[in-house]
Design an enzyme around this catalytic site. Structure first.
Site: not given
Ligand SMILES: Cc1ncc(COP(=O)(O)O)c(C=O)c1O
Length: 410
Positions: A148, A233, A262
């Site tokens: 994700f 990520d 986050k």
């Molecule tokens: C690993 C990861 N990358 C990217 C994102 C996307 O972040 P955002 O919702 O702030 O765009 C998330 C969101 O849950 C995530 O868990």
């Protein structure tokens, strides 16, 4: 006569109002929150709940942290937004703090996590063409099944999850999928056209999937040997959540590009960034990439304070200790519905042999908010500032709710 605000100050009216006027792209639990502090939430009727969702790790510092709130208030009274058309007096201080804490040369600020992921993908492709010499428009990026990385067209093009992709095509080309946790499959997938591998060191949304020990370091070493960038990520796993500053630190891996978001916003504001070494980040030149709100002074003041709090309140260490404690309690529970308890620090997944929504609702009835992810997994991820009494409440609540689940499915 009842005033408008009193009339609507009831959960079901508010839910109905939201359902009437908002898109139905979420299926929230039936709790309407109006106040929060630390690990606690209060609904509009004044009932108290323990927050084990933490806005998917964005609330690692707890709700309304007083120091971060003070930074927000102070900064908002002086200067909130400039755009990057001019310098401001907060961005340099934030960049200096973020890079010195993480050990990278340079950072590029964005807002949401997915925008930082996009920035990383763009930087990797550019490196592929300008440095590695990949023929124009043929670069490949390796991603993992069940990942994700967000919800933009690029992120869902890089996703293997059918629901996230359904009827949103055509997709971006250039993503190659491999199973998560299989180093040999990763090695086979690398070609001369590969510019990067993008990995969540623990798949959070995917159901708290922890790869085998040594996998992250093996993948990163493979990338180095084969002249491929390793992108981590850590939007969800980063900034203390797993018991170290970053989940990659558990295997002493320093990614070529690190993606954070986050918790960087301290629970108040969307702040994200990519971090990298100078030569790599230098491939972005003026005008190549940007964001109106990225690096705004309000975001920078908040994020810098959030980083200070993280260090001074030892959030990674607290996550490690609390996580060990909670793991031990959860693993000691015997329920025929629990298939596995897994995770690291305070990112914990409890996999059931039935949908986890019923467990989530049973916990809610016991004053604990925790949400299902990927159908059968309950994710438990409270703010990292949690102390002993609420930790015990999670253990007791889980024991009780699992028992209720067993009796209801007998
Ligand atoms: C690993 C990861 N990358 C990217 C994102 C996307 O972040 P955002 O919702 O702030 O765009 C998330 C969101 O849950 C995530 O868990």
């Amino acid at each position: 006569m009842v005033s408008y605000s009193r009339m609507h100050n009831r959960a079901h009216d508010l839910i109905a109002l939201e359902r009437e006027h908002g898109a139905h792209n979420y299926a929230p639990l039936e709790i309407v929150v109006s106040r929060a502090e630390g690990v606690w939430l209060w609904d509009v009727e004044g009932r108290r709940y323990l927050d084990c969702v933490s806005a998917y790790s964005a609330l690692s510092h707890g709700h309304v942290h007083p120091r971060i709130r003070a930074a927000l208030v102070e900064q908002s009274q002086r200067l909130s937004l400039t755009s990057r058309a001019m310098y401001n007096d907060q961005l340099p201080l934030f960049l200096e703090r973020l890079t010195s804490l993480t050990g990278y040369d340079e950072a590029l600020p964005m807002n949401s996590g997915v925008e930082a992921v996009e920035s990383a993908l763009k930087l990797a492709r550019r490196w592929g063409y300008e440095v590695k010499g990949i023929p124009a428009n043929t670069a490949e990026i390796i991603v993992f099944a069940n990942n994700f990385h967000g919800r933009t067209i690029a992120a869902i093009s890089a996703s293997s999850t059918a629901q996230y992709r359904k009827d949103f095509g055509p997709f971006l080309p250039g993503f190659v999928f491999v199973p998560f946790g299989d180093a040999a499959a990763l090695e086979r997938a690398i070609t001369p056209l590969t510019c990067a591998v993008v990995m969540e060191p623990i798949q959070g949304e995917g159901g708290v999937i922890v790869p085998p020990d040594g996998y992250i370091s093996a993948a990163s070493a493979l990338c180095r040997e084969r002249d491929v960038l390793f992108i981590a990520d850590e939007v969800q796993t980063g900034l203390g959540r797993t018991g170290n500053l970053f989940a990659c630190d558990h295997e002493r891996v320093h990614a070529d590009i690190l993606v954070v978001g986050k918790a960087l916003g301290g629970g108040f504001y969307p702040v994200s960034a990519i971090l990298s070494r100078r030569e790599l980040m230098g491939l972005f030149r003026a005008g190549d990439h940007g964001s109106t709100f990225g690096g705004n002074p309000l975001a920078c003041a908040i994020a810098r304070t959030a980083l200070d709090v993280l260090v001074e309140e030892r959030l990674p260490e607290r996550a490690r200790r609390a996580g060990e404690h909670l793991f031990a309690s959860l693993r000691s529970m015997t329920s025929r519905h629990v298939k596995e308890v897994r995770g690291r620090g305070l990112l914990i997944g409890v996999e059931l042999d039935v949908p986890a929504r019923a467990l989530s609702e049973a916990l809610l009835a016991r004053g604990i908010v925790a949400k299902d992810t990927h159908e059968n997994v309950l994710r438990i991820a409270p703010p990292l500032v949690i102390d002993d009494a609420p930790l015990q409440m999670i253990a007791d609540g889980m024991r009780d709710a699992l028992h209720a689940l067993e009796t209801s499915t007998d």
